[in-house]
Enzyme design. Structure first.
Site, short mmCIF file in Angstrom:
data_model
loop_
_atom_site.label_atom_id
_atom_site.label_comp_id
_atom_site.label_asym_id
_atom_site.label_seq_id
_atom_site.Cartn_x
_atom_site.Cartn_y
_atom_site.Cartn_z
N HIS A 142 7.77 -1.79 -1.54
CA HIS A 142 8.99 -2.13 -0.80
C HIS A 142 10.09 -2.45 -1.78
O HIS A 142 9.84 -3.04 -2.84
CB HIS A 142 8.73 -3.34 0.12
CG HIS A 142 9.76 -3.47 1.18
ND1 HIS A 142 10.93 -4.16 0.98
CD2 HIS A 142 9.82 -2.97 2.44
CE1 HIS A 142 11.65 -4.09 2.08
NE2 HIS A 142 11.01 -3.36 2.97
N ASP A 172 4.75 -0.68 7.60
CA ASP A 172 4.46 0.65 8.12
C ASP A 172 2.99 1.02 8.00
O ASP A 172 2.49 1.87 8.74
CB ASP A 172 5.30 1.71 7.39
CG ASP A 172 6.76 1.57 7.76
OD1 ASP A 172 7.03 1.37 8.95
OD2 ASP A 172 7.60 1.63 6.87
N1 ACO Z 1 2.99 4.98 -4.51
C1 ACO Z 1 2.91 5.12 -5.85
N2 ACO Z 1 3.78 4.58 -6.72
C2 ACO Z 1 4.80 3.86 -6.20
C3 ACO Z 1 4.94 3.67 -4.81
C4 ACO Z 1 4.00 4.25 -3.95
N3 ACO Z 1 4.08 4.09 -2.63
N4 ACO Z 1 6.04 2.91 -4.57
C5 ACO Z 1 6.57 2.64 -5.78
N5 ACO Z 1 5.82 3.20 -6.77
C6 ACO Z 1 6.03 3.06 -8.22
C7 ACO Z 1 7.21 3.89 -8.68
O1 ACO Z 1 6.81 5.17 -9.08
C8 ACO Z 1 7.70 3.04 -9.83
O2 ACO Z 1 6.83 3.24 -10.93
P1 ACO Z 1 7.41 3.15 -12.46
O3 ACO Z 1 7.96 1.78 -12.62
O4 ACO Z 1 6.21 3.45 -13.28
O5 ACO Z 1 8.46 4.23 -12.51
C9 ACO Z 1 7.50 1.62 -9.36
O6 ACO Z 1 6.38 1.70 -8.44
C10 ACO Z 1 8.69 1.00 -8.68
O7 ACO Z 1 9.05 1.82 -7.58
P2 ACO Z 1 10.52 2.22 -7.17
O8 ACO Z 1 10.52 3.65 -6.74
O9 ACO Z 1 11.48 1.78 -8.21
O10 ACO Z 1 10.71 1.30 -5.90
P3 ACO Z 1 11.88 1.43 -4.88
O11 ACO Z 1 12.29 0.04 -4.58
O12 ACO Z 1 12.93 2.37 -5.33
O13 ACO Z 1 11.17 2.11 -3.63
C11 ACO Z 1 9.97 2.43 -1.64
C12 ACO Z 1 10.68 1.43 -2.55
C13 ACO Z 1 10.93 3.58 -1.27
C14 ACO Z 1 9.57 1.72 -0.34
C15 ACO Z 1 8.74 2.99 -2.37
O14 ACO Z 1 7.85 1.94 -2.68
C16 ACO Z 1 8.01 4.07 -1.57
O15 ACO Z 1 8.40 5.24 -1.64
N6 ACO Z 1 6.96 3.70 -0.79
C17 ACO Z 1 6.29 4.64 0.07
C18 ACO Z 1 7.12 4.88 1.32
C19 ACO Z 1 7.08 3.69 2.25
O16 ACO Z 1 6.03 3.12 2.55
N7 ACO Z 1 8.28 3.33 2.78
C20 ACO Z 1 8.42 2.24 3.74
C21 ACO Z 1 9.35 1.19 3.27
S1 ACO Z 1 9.33 -0.18 4.32
C22 ACO Z 1 10.34 0.24 5.65
O17 ACO Z 1 11.18 1.09 5.61
C23 ACO Z 1 10.12 -0.55 6.83
#
Ligand code: ACO
Length: 432
Positions: free
Chosen positions: A310, A367
């Site tokens: 998140h 979710d």
């Molecule tokens: N699976 C694998 N790796 C992940 C995931 C994931 N679900 N989420 C984040 N990471 C990793 C990223 O690759 C990044 O790694 P790094 O530091 O080695 O580059 C690190 O964790 C940080 O992630 P960011 O992408 O910077 O996090 P951001 O805040 O931009 O994204 C998000 C948040 C979009 C929710 C992301 O975690 C994601 O895509 N999750 C899956 C989709 C999801 O469940 N969305 C629902 C959100 S909640 C809602 O809308 C109610």
């Protein structure tokens, strides 16, 4: 800027020039540096493409502390609201700022139920969609289309009209969402039953058919109500910011909420609950979990573990914790023994023990569980984001109303860092 104000000084390392900026405190949470005069004083804009460090507005509605896993609406903790309140009472709280007394509640309940039916011609509007249309596609069109039906509540500067639009949106979202479902399954639309509470009425509109008697299961109605409360508002997330930005141009509320629905649809936002179940389908069986975990960690592979991580919560998602409890209740009530659920639980267990996920503070978000519980209740995956949109409409209209009522309202207009070509001369086609 008065002498007593807290300030923050920014210094240009090249020229030595400095600029004093006001620091503003909220009730709780980090203070912000007010950069509104930055361009005038320094000739520079700030650069924050995904708004990871930018406060876009002042708001009194929702507070989140991502490190502590705190979510509060108007000062009340989400856990307490889910436990003790109901969808309509929390809707009142978000819209008007305080919990209603009995008279206010009854009046609000009356106002919402009064608006649950949609204009009969909306039925024809629905029939223009293909049967296999995604219900979110229908919702984008149908909610935007409401502005073509309710001309008497489009004047955003009239307080009464704003209120009527807000009530209409909250009331009609349930009806439209149920119609989107009925349309997809080829069953007749079911009219609202205003003797029922919001969640029960919604379940009836989705799952009853004229040919048979339908009794609302109270355990499911309770879980539905809780799911709605958990999804109602989440401060300045992508869809809410979209609604505010659209509203800042003085667009009508139905068009603004349609823009929020469009934004919510994406798999990085509200579309994630659908994506979770699709991912579980793709994984298929427990023995394939390690393979998919490796893919989630591989930066060259676009695959991510849906329902994990998140932008704001970096410890746990309080909504997920609450929802897990109701997921258990619903599954028990329905006596469901779903292999996909077992797969989800195993995936959660393995991911939570994995160094990659621990280091990055990635844990199941709301979710992850909402998909599982909604599936058990009988909703097809394509409806998951629609249910999210239904609940979030309350947050969207509350945030929209708060913004319109702010005396300093101006159109939102971010700036950019231009990295394209500098000026160049047009070259005729035969010389390129
Ligand atoms: N699976 C694998 N790796 C992940 C995931 C994931 N679900 N989420 C984040 N990471 C990793 C990223 O690759 C990044 O790694 P790094 O530091 O080695 O580059 C690190 O964790 C940080 O992630 P960011 O992408 O910077 O996090 P951001 O805040 O931009 O994204 C998000 C948040 C979009 C929710 C992301 O975690 C994601 O895509 N999750 C899956 C989709 C999801 O469940 N969305 C629902 C959100 S909640 C809602 O809308 C109610």
């Amino acid at each position: 800027m008065s002498e007593q104000e807290k300030t923050f000084t920014l210094t240009n390392d090249q020229t030595g020039e400095s600029c004093k900026l006001a620091v503003r405190d909220g009730t709780v949470g980090p203070s912000v540096i007010d950069i509104r005069n930055l361009y005038a004083e320094t000739g520079h804009f700030t650069f924050d493409p995904s708004f990871t460090a930018t406060g876009s507005c002042k708001s009194r509605i929702t507070y989140i502390d991502g490190d502590e896993g705190i979510l509060m609406h108007r000062g009340y903790m989400i856990e307490e609201l889910v436990d003790k309140s109901n969808f309509l009472e929390v809707s009142y709280l978000l819209l008007y700022g305080n919990l209603p007394d009995k008279k206010q509640y009854d009046e609000f309940n009356h106002n919402i139920t009064y608006h649950t039916m949609v204009h009969e011609q909306v039925h024809h509007f629905f029939r223009g969609f293909r049967r296999d249309a995604h219900p979110m596609a229908i919702m984008c069109g149908a909610v935007g289309g409401l502005s073509a039906f309710y001309h008497d509540s489009l004047d955003i500067w009239d307080e009464k009209q704003r209120e009527i639009s807000a009530h209409r949106l909250i009331a009609k979202m349930g009806t439209l969402a149920a119609m989107a479902y009925k349309y997809a399954v080829g069953q007749p639309f079911v009219y609202p039953d205003n003797s029922l509470d919001y969640a029960s009425n919604f379940l009836k509109m989705c799952f009853s058919v004229p040919a048979e008697k339908y009794e609302v299961n109270p355990v499911l109605a309770r879980a539905m109500d809780k799911i709605f409360i958990l999804h109602m508002d989440h401060e300045q997330n992508a869809s809410t910011s979209t609604v505010r930005l659209a509203g800042s141009s003085q667009a009508n509320p139905f068009a603004c909420i349609a823009s929020g629905i469009a934004c919510l649809w994406g798999p990085s936002h509200g579309g994630a609950n659908q994506a979770v179940l699709e991912m579980l389908d793709e994984i298929g069986s427990k023995d394939r979990i390690p393979e998919f975990l490796e893919r989630a960690k591989d930066k060259d592979d676009p695959f991510r573990l849906m329902g994990f991580g998140h932008r704001v919560y970096k410890n746990f998602d309080p909504r997920a914790n609450v929802l897990k409890k109701y997921a258990d209740e619903v599954l028990d009530e329905l006596g469901i023994n779903d292999p996909q659920l077992e797969l989800a639980m195993e995936l959660e267990r393995i991911a939570l023990e994995d160094e990659y996920f621990i280091e990055r503070k990635l844990f199941p978000n709301v979710d992850f569980y909402s998909g599982i519980i909604l599936k058990a209740m009988g909703f097809p995956v394509s409806m998951f984001t629609v249910l999210f949109a239904l609940a979030r409409t309350v947050g969207w209209v509350s945030q929209w109303k708060e913004m319109i009522e702010e005396p300093s309202l101006r159109i939102g207009r971010p700036r950019q860092l231009y990295v394209g070509s500098a000026q160049r001369d047009y070259v005729p086609m035969n010389k390129r």
